[in-house]
Design a protein around this motif. Structure first.
Motif, short mmCIF file in Angstrom:
data_model
loop_
_atom_site.label_atom_id
_atom_site.label_comp_id
_atom_site.label_asym_id
_atom_site.label_seq_id
_atom_site.Cartn_x
_atom_site.Cartn_y
_atom_site.Cartn_z
N ARG A 113 44.58 -31.01 108.92
CA ARG A 113 45.18 -29.71 108.63
C ARG A 113 45.94 -29.72 107.31
NH1 ARG A 113 42.83 -25.79 110.42
NH2 ARG A 113 44.71 -24.51 110.10
N LEU A 114 45.88 -28.58 106.61
CA LEU A 114 46.66 -28.32 105.42
C LEU A 114 47.44 -27.03 105.62
CD1 LEU A 114 43.91 -28.97 102.70
CD2 LEU A 114 45.88 -30.46 103.15
N ALA A 115 48.59 -26.92 104.95
CA ALA A 115 49.38 -25.69 105.00
C ALA A 115 49.81 -25.32 103.59
CB ALA A 115 50.60 -25.88 105.89
N PRO A 116 49.80 -24.02 103.24
CA PRO A 116 50.23 -23.60 101.91
C PRO A 116 51.68 -23.98 101.63
CG PRO A 116 49.11 -21.81 103.06
CD PRO A 116 49.36 -22.88 104.08
N VAL A 117 51.96 -24.35 100.38
CA VAL A 117 53.31 -24.65 99.92
C VAL A 117 53.70 -23.60 98.89
CG1 VAL A 117 54.81 -26.32 98.78
CG2 VAL A 117 53.02 -27.11 100.33
N GLY A 118 54.59 -22.71 99.25
CA GLY A 118 55.03 -21.68 98.32
C GLY A 118 53.94 -20.65 98.06
N ALA A 119 54.23 -19.80 97.09
CA ALA A 119 53.29 -18.73 96.72
C ALA A 119 52.29 -19.24 95.68
CB ALA A 119 54.07 -17.55 96.15
N PRO A 120 51.12 -18.62 95.62
CA PRO A 120 50.17 -19.00 94.57
C PRO A 120 50.71 -18.66 93.19
CG PRO A 120 49.42 -17.03 95.73
CD PRO A 120 50.60 -17.56 96.49
N VAL A 121 50.30 -19.46 92.21
CA VAL A 121 50.75 -19.27 90.82
C VAL A 121 49.60 -18.68 90.01
CG1 VAL A 121 51.57 -20.43 88.74
CG2 VAL A 121 52.38 -21.18 90.98
N THR A 122 49.85 -17.62 89.30
CA THR A 122 48.81 -16.97 88.50
C THR A 122 48.38 -17.88 87.35
OG1 THR A 122 49.65 -14.77 89.03
CG2 THR A 122 48.26 -14.97 87.07
N ALA A 123 47.06 -18.03 87.22
CA ALA A 123 46.51 -18.84 86.13
C ALA A 123 45.71 -17.98 85.16
CB ALA A 123 45.64 -19.96 86.69
#
Length: 399
Positions: A80-90
């Motif tokens: 399992r993986l879980a998101p860390v924080g919000a996505p960063v715009t690239a």
């Protein structure tokens, strides 16, 4: 052995997110045994087409291509993986991320708008503060009718091969009885922008890959403008040091650093591998190039990787669905094509070498296959194992 599997989500493919591949027994050091998908580690509807690992923490970074963002994930269990924080715009169609060896930042490459973006990583590995590097300019000017240089088996020209049109024409010529044998190069929809560019012969920036080099340097490829760009990373930014111009229409895609001090770059459109190296003053030059002889005019090269002992290069080719096997010659400044071997799958988007095994992600076949490597020549044999895997685009060994 297990691998994280990057893939395209339903808008562009069929995957739910980042998957997990089992290759051989769980405690086996190699990957030559039976293959099987363990499941989806985390849902990622934004298409995690490329993933990279933090060098110290249990973190992954995904280029969410259809969202134009980079997302960090923390491992929360074996599967399992879980998101860390919000996505960063690239940027538009971000297709690659590379993490600095000291884990202080990562570099994101954006195919859609050509952006090369430096993103800070804090001590815990959380990404923030995206800063775009200098834009690329066309070294050949803006005219689609300018002359062409080629060191390969065929002249690439300024026109990008239109695989979709070629597939439709071949299918029509083959008739109903045999049309199903023509590879589905037109599976992916053509965007309005791509259609207009093709009609106008326009050349636009298409950043695609980043490689960290010694002495604080980073190399990035620009597939649209035929550039390998060399940067020096400092406090909070990337400073352009030099641009190496490849033949017009060659389309540099991915690169790999060789311990001899050479950078090998595979070109998507001309299906060649170029050797780059710095001189004594630190100026980078093309040392040699080797065409993947036997490829088709409509083929496009994809991934490039080294064998464990760095004596052999493997260059994937989509269309004819082959892999070029190249021997490293001299002190690394030369390459020699040994074979162009069948991968046994369709649209080999990515591949990795684990000891005596080549694992290939067949994107349009929706599968991963394994092939044995000859102990003497390094040439792949026939497919040994295969497993269904939705739209795979990246295979990353799990530490």
């Amino acid at each position: 052995m297990r691998f994280w599997v990057g893939a395209y989500a339903p808008d562009d493919g069929a995957a739910e997110g980042i998957g997990i591949l089992q290759a051989g027994e769980a405690d086996a050091p190699g990957a030559g045994g039976p293959l099987g998908m363990v499941g989806t580690a985390v849902a990622a509807p934004g298409s995690p087409s490329w993933i990279a690992a933090h060098p110290a923490h249990d973190l992954l970074y995904a280029a969410l291509e259809s969202d134009g963002t980079v997302q960090a994930y923390r491992r929360t269990g074996d599967t399992r993986l879980a998101p860390v924080g919000a996505p960063v715009t690239a940027g538009a169609a971000v297709c690659h991320v590379a993490v600095a060896p000291d884990a202080s930042f990562l570099v994101a490459s954006c195919w859609g708008d050509g952006r090369v973006v430096r993103i800070d990583l804090d001590a815990a590995g959380r990404p923030s503060n995206p800063v775009a590097a200098a834009d690329a300019a066309d070294p050949y000017g803006s005219s689609p009718d300018e002359g062409t240089v080629s060191t390969g088996a065929r002249v690439s020209g300024a026109v990008v091969p239109d695989l979709a049109a070629a597939a439709r024409a071949l299918r029509e010529a083959a008739g109903d009885e045999f049309s199903h044998l023509v590879p589905a190069y037109d599976d992916g929809p053509e965007t309005d922008a791509e259609s207009e560019e093709a009609k106008a012969g326009t050349r636009v920036s298409r950043a695609h890959h980043a490689v960290f080099l010694p002495r604080g340097l980073v190399a990035t490829t620009d597939m649209g403008l035929d550039l390998v760009r060399i940067w020096r990373h400092g406090a909070g930014d990337l400073r352009l040091v030099q641009e190496v111009v490849l033949p017009k229409g060659s389309g540099p895609r991915h690169g790999v650093w060789h311990p001899s001090g050479h950078l090998y770059v595979v070109t998507e459109l001309s299906c060649e591998v170029f050797v780059l190296a710095p001189d004594r003053e630190g100026r980078w030059h093309v040392r040699s190039g080797e065409p993947l002889l036997g490829t088709l005019d409509t083929d496009t090269a994809a991934e490039l990787c080294l064998s464990r002992d760095a004596s052999t290069l493997y260059a994937g080719v989509r269309g004819s669905d082959t892999v070029g096997v190249l021997s490293v010659r001299g002190a690394g400044e030369g390459l020699q094509l040994l074979a162009l071997a069948e991968t046994g799958t369709h649209w080999p988007r990515h591949h990795v070498v684990l000891d005596d095994t080549l694992l290939v992600a067949g994107q349009l076949a929706h599968e991963v296959v394994s092939l044995p490597l000859d102990a003497r020549t390094g040439v792949p044999g026939r497919v040994r194992h295969r497993t269904p895997s939705p739209s795979p685009t990246r295979l990353l060994p799990i530490r």
